[in-house]
Enzyme design. Structure first.
Site, PDB file in Angstrom:
ATOM      1  N   ASN A 149       0.963  -1.273   0.046  1.00 22.04           N
ATOM      2  CA  ASN A 149       0.131   0.004  -0.123  1.00 22.04           C
ATOM      3  C   ASN A 149       0.809   1.322  -0.025  1.00 22.04           C
ATOM      4  OD1 ASN A 149       0.320  -1.258   2.835  1.00 22.04           O
ATOM      5  ND2 ASN A 149      -0.298   0.829   3.443  1.00 22.04           N
ATOM      6  N   GLN A 177      -5.175  -3.018  -2.101  1.00 20.09           N
ATOM      7  CA  GLN A 177      -4.646  -2.074  -2.947  1.00 20.09           C
ATOM      8  C   GLN A 177      -4.824  -2.672  -4.409  1.00 20.09           C
ATOM      9  OE1 GLN A 177      -3.888   1.135  -2.800  1.00 20.09           O
ATOM     10  NE2 GLN A 177      -3.932   1.176  -0.525  1.00 20.09           N
ATOM     11  N   SER A 197     -11.317  -3.901  -0.455  1.00 20.96           N
ATOM     12  CA  SER A 197     -12.187  -2.911   0.115  1.00 20.96           C
ATOM     13  C   SER A 197     -12.649  -1.693  -0.974  1.00 20.96           C
ATOM     14  CB  SER A 197     -11.300  -2.055   1.188  1.00 20.96           C
ATOM     15  OG  SER A 197     -12.023  -1.204   1.906  1.00 20.96           O
ATOM     16  N   GLY A 198     -14.009  -1.450  -0.600  1.00 22.03           N
ATOM     17  CA  GLY A 198     -14.671  -0.855  -1.845  1.00 22.03           C
ATOM     18  C   GLY A 198     -14.198   0.610  -2.195  1.00 22.03           C
ATOM     19  N   CYS A 323      -3.600   4.983   7.133  1.00 23.26           N
ATOM     20  CA  CYS A 323      -3.761   4.832   8.515  1.00 23.26           C
ATOM     21  C   CYS A 323      -2.534   5.394   9.707  1.00 23.26           C
ATOM     22  CB  CYS A 323      -3.766   3.191   8.783  1.00 23.26           C
ATOM     23  SG  CYS A 323      -5.146   2.244   7.940  1.00 23.26           S
TER      24      CYS A 323
END
Length: 390
Positions: A149, A177, A197-198, A323
């Protein structure tokens, strides 16, 4: 505004948003109800599940909807560890995983599991020889991300999947990713579980998937109702799921076209930065990297100052993982590829989308040149370095 932080999140496109809208105010029924009004919502969920599966060559009933990549990572690792604890308590991962994986592994270590963190080379590629040597009779899970990522390096997932299959070990990959950006085939790659993940592919935030290969024994992570075939409790996020499915369908149709455009723009950006800003390093593999990822380190500057000044010029960028963007500590990924702290601190991640233009890249590079020169002019380290070079 020039948005170059698509690895952190992407915008929901108008095409996806139009498909989502009816499921807020019109088709608002709980998909799990038995009346016909709810049936329309469930049909939309089924269509989304089919689209999500087809993007990675999976069966429709192997896809489970979650609240996002972090939940899916937690589910895969914790549930696999729990159900296989009688076989063994050894897990293999890498030093450059997302914190959703690393922190989950650290949690399991406190529960008595043993985790081996395999190193990577200077480009961020997992060392396959080290990974194979780490395999033991009590190894129950290998979890390695599809692509990093931060620095964008794509991992040798085919080879890792083959190793896991050869030794009869479950293989999970965090594809957050990579999903929708590069080709993934769960069968060719021998992937048993996959997280996505959307909001990384123009769908809403708060929705993701977990692929679980048919026949893989794994328990529930969230308990309650019988949703998601009794494997993931909770009322379905219909609008989010519809958005995920719509984005997955578009990504499948345009995968090659989008990758080609992003790669051309990415390579143009990288060449200009490396050629025109001295004492700059490209991080990650130059070829085996995500189409939209450019990650640099600029010597003699602090990444935080760079981000602030870019923002003042209307450019959205990042120093690494979304994050950890508020952290002053150097990236664990950059330290893992062997960079010293003082260089790792000067990092910049620029992640593109097909909506970015060459003019935006040119503007960004010009501003970047000005900002780096300004910050270096205030650096005593740079001043000393220049004197030594004279």
């Amino acid at each position: 505004m020039i948005y170059l932080d698509n690895a952190a999140t992407t915008r929901v496109t108008e095409e996806v948003f139009e498909q989502i809208k009816p499921y807020f105010c019109e088709q608002y029924a709980n998909p799990s109800a038995i009346y016909s009004f709810a049936g329309k919502a469930m049909s939309a969920v089924d269509e989304a599940r089919k689209n999500a599966a087809e993007l990675i060559g999976a069966e429709t009933n192997e896809i489970y909807f979650t609240a996002g990549g972090s939940e899916s990572d937690n589910w895969a690792i914790k549930a696999a560890a729990e159900i296989n604890k009688d076989k063994g308590k050894h897990i293999i991962t890498s030093t450059i995983e997302h914190h959703a994986v690393l922190h989950t592994c650290q949690y399991l270590e406190k529960q008595g599991y043993e985790v081996t963190y395999v190193n990577v080379d200077e480009n961020g590629v997992v060392r396959l020889d080290e990974l194979e040597k780490a395999i033991r009779p009590d190894t129950i899970l290998i979890t390695i991300m599809t692509a990093n990522n931060e620095i964008g390096t794509i991992q040798p997932i085919v080879e890792i999947g083959a190793l896991a299959k050869k030794h009869g070990i479950l293989f999970h990959t965090d594809a957050v990713q990579a999903y929708g950006h590069i080709p993934i085939d769960v069968n060719e790659m021998n992937i048993d579980m996959l997280s996505a993940s959307g909001h990384k592919l123009n769908a809403p935030k708060g929705v993701g998937i977990m692929y679980i290969r048919k026949g893989v024994r794994i328990g529930s992570f969230i308990h309650g109702g019988a949703q998601e075939r009794s494997r993931r409790a909770g009322t379905l996020n219909t609008a989010g799921i519809v958005g995920f499915g719509a984005a997955a369908k578009i990504a499948k149709e345009k995968l090659e076209e989008n990758a080609k455009k992003e790669t051309e723009l990415r390579d143009y950006l990288i060449k200009r930065v490396i050629d025109e800003i001295p004492y700059t390093r490209l991080n990650g593999d130059a070829v085996k990297r995500l189409p939209n990822n450019a990650h640099f380190c600029f010597r003699f500057i602090e990444g935080e100052s760079l981000l602030i000044l870019l923002d003042q010029n209307g450019i959205c960028a990042s120093s690494g993982s979304a994050c950890t963007s508020g952290s002053l500590d150097p990236s664990h990924v950059l330290l893992a590829i062997g960079l010293p702290h003082e260089i790792a601190h000067g990092s910049l991640r620029l992640t593109l989308s097909v909506e970015n233009t060459k003019d935006e890249i040119d503007f960004t590079v010009e501003k970047l040149k000005e900002i780096v020169a300004r910050l270096r002019s205030m650096s005593p380290l740079y001043e000393d370095f220049v004197k030594k070079q004279a």
